[in-house]
Design a protein around this motif. Sequence first.
Motif, short mmCIF file in Angstrom:
data_model
loop_
_atom_site.label_atom_id
_atom_site.label_comp_id
_atom_site.label_asym_id
_atom_site.label_seq_id
_atom_site.Cartn_x
_atom_site.Cartn_y
_atom_site.Cartn_z
N UNK A 166 -89.74 -75.79 92.21
CA UNK A 166 -88.51 -75.80 92.01
C UNK A 166 -88.07 -77.02 90.81
N UNK A 167 -88.90 -77.95 91.05
CA UNK A 167 -88.82 -79.03 90.18
C UNK A 167 -89.14 -78.68 88.71
N UNK A 196 -84.74 -81.35 91.35
CA UNK A 196 -84.94 -81.01 93.02
C UNK A 196 -83.49 -80.34 93.26
N UNK A 197 -83.32 -79.19 93.61
CA UNK A 197 -81.95 -78.74 94.05
C UNK A 197 -81.74 -79.19 95.60
N UNK A 198 -80.52 -79.16 96.03
CA UNK A 198 -80.22 -79.56 97.30
C UNK A 198 -80.58 -78.41 98.44
N UNK A 203 -76.59 -68.23 94.37
CA UNK A 203 -76.90 -69.41 93.79
C UNK A 203 -77.64 -70.28 94.83
N UNK A 204 -78.29 -69.63 95.88
CA UNK A 204 -79.04 -70.41 96.92
C UNK A 204 -80.63 -70.85 96.41
N UNK A 205 -80.65 -72.17 96.50
CA UNK A 205 -81.95 -72.66 95.85
C UNK A 205 -83.30 -72.28 96.47
N UNK A 211 -78.54 -76.48 102.35
CA UNK A 211 -77.99 -75.17 102.85
C UNK A 211 -78.98 -74.32 103.29
N UNK A 212 -80.29 -74.35 102.72
CA UNK A 212 -81.50 -73.54 103.32
C UNK A 212 -81.98 -73.95 104.54
N UNK A 213 -81.56 -75.30 104.88
CA UNK A 213 -81.83 -75.66 106.47
C UNK A 213 -80.95 -75.15 107.61
#
Length: 330
Positions: free
Chosen positions: A43-44, A50-52, A142-144, A55-57
Amino acid sequence: MATIRKLRGRWQGQVRRRGMKPRCKSFDTKQEAEKWARDLEAQVDRFGAAPDTKILETTTLGQLLERYQREISPTKRGSVQEIQRIDVLRRHDLAYRTLIGLSQQDIASFRDERLQSVAPSTTVRELAILSHVLEVAIRDWGLPLGRNVVKLVRRPVIRNERSRRLAGDEEQRLLDGCDRGKIPFLKTLVILAIETGMRRGEILGLKWSDISHNRRVITLAMTKNGFGREVPLSQRAFQALSEWKDLAEIDPSTVFPMKVGALEQAWRRLLARSNVKSLRFHDLRHEGVSRLFERGLNMIEVSSISGHKELRMLKRYTHLSADDLVRRLD
C-alpha cells in the motif's frame, strides 16, 4: 524493510519507511504478521503513504455484505436472486472475519467448503459477489484494502453442459400432455419455447403489446444480457399465440399469467403425464436453438434470435442432429 519478531509470546510486524511514522502490529502467528507487513508495504508503494487501517480492524466482511445488499444490489436487474445469495453469505463463518485478517486462504477454504454442499456454478456466483463487494469497497467506499483477495483464488470449473434434446415422439407426448392438463395456455408456452429458443423468464414476462401481429415479431425491450432484441416467429409459433389470444381474456400486462414457481410445478406434472424423463424446461431452449441451425441459419442469424452475446456460449446450446446433417450433405 519489514521486521518480524516474537515479543511476549506473540509475533510483531514492524514497517519502517522514510517519510512515514513507523507502524507495528502484533499477531498470533508469524504468517499473519508477515502478511500484514507485506500488504502494508504494498500500500505504501501504491499510494505513497501508509493508509489508516484501523477501519479494517473493526469492519467485518459481513458488514460490507450488508451495506452492499442495501445500497448496490437493489440497483441490479437480478436483485432478488443476489439478495438471497448475500443472505446465505452473511450467515457463513467467513462473514465474521475482519477485513484486516481476510486472506486468500480464507477464500480458498470457503470455496472448498461450499463445493461440498452446492454446485460449482453456485460457488462461482458466490465468489463473484464477494469479489465485487471488495471491489466496490476499494473503489467507491475508500476502504484501504491493498488487494482484492478473491481475485487471487482459482474459481471452480463449471461442467454443466447438456446435450438433451427431444427424441422420438417426446414432443408430441408433451403437447398431448398439455391438452390433458388444466392450464389452457401451457401448450402455447411449450410451442413458443421450442420454436423460438427464448428463455423462461422472457416468455413469462411477455405482454401482448410486445407482439407485432403484422410483422410476426416479438420485441424484447430488455433481456438477461442487458440488451433488447427482436425474435421472429415461425408460422407455428404465431398460430399458437393467435389461438391463445382468441381464447384468453386479454390482459395487457401479461401473455401467460404464471410465475416461475408455478411453471416449475406445472412442468413436473406435465413430464409425469407425458412419461418424459430427465427433461428440463431450459432444454427446450437447447432444442429451439439447435433447430434454428438445422433450418440453415448461420451463427450470426441464430445469435440475433437467441440473444447470445458470445458465440462461445451459443455453441454450448447447439446440439445438431446427425441425421439432419447427413441429409444436408446429400
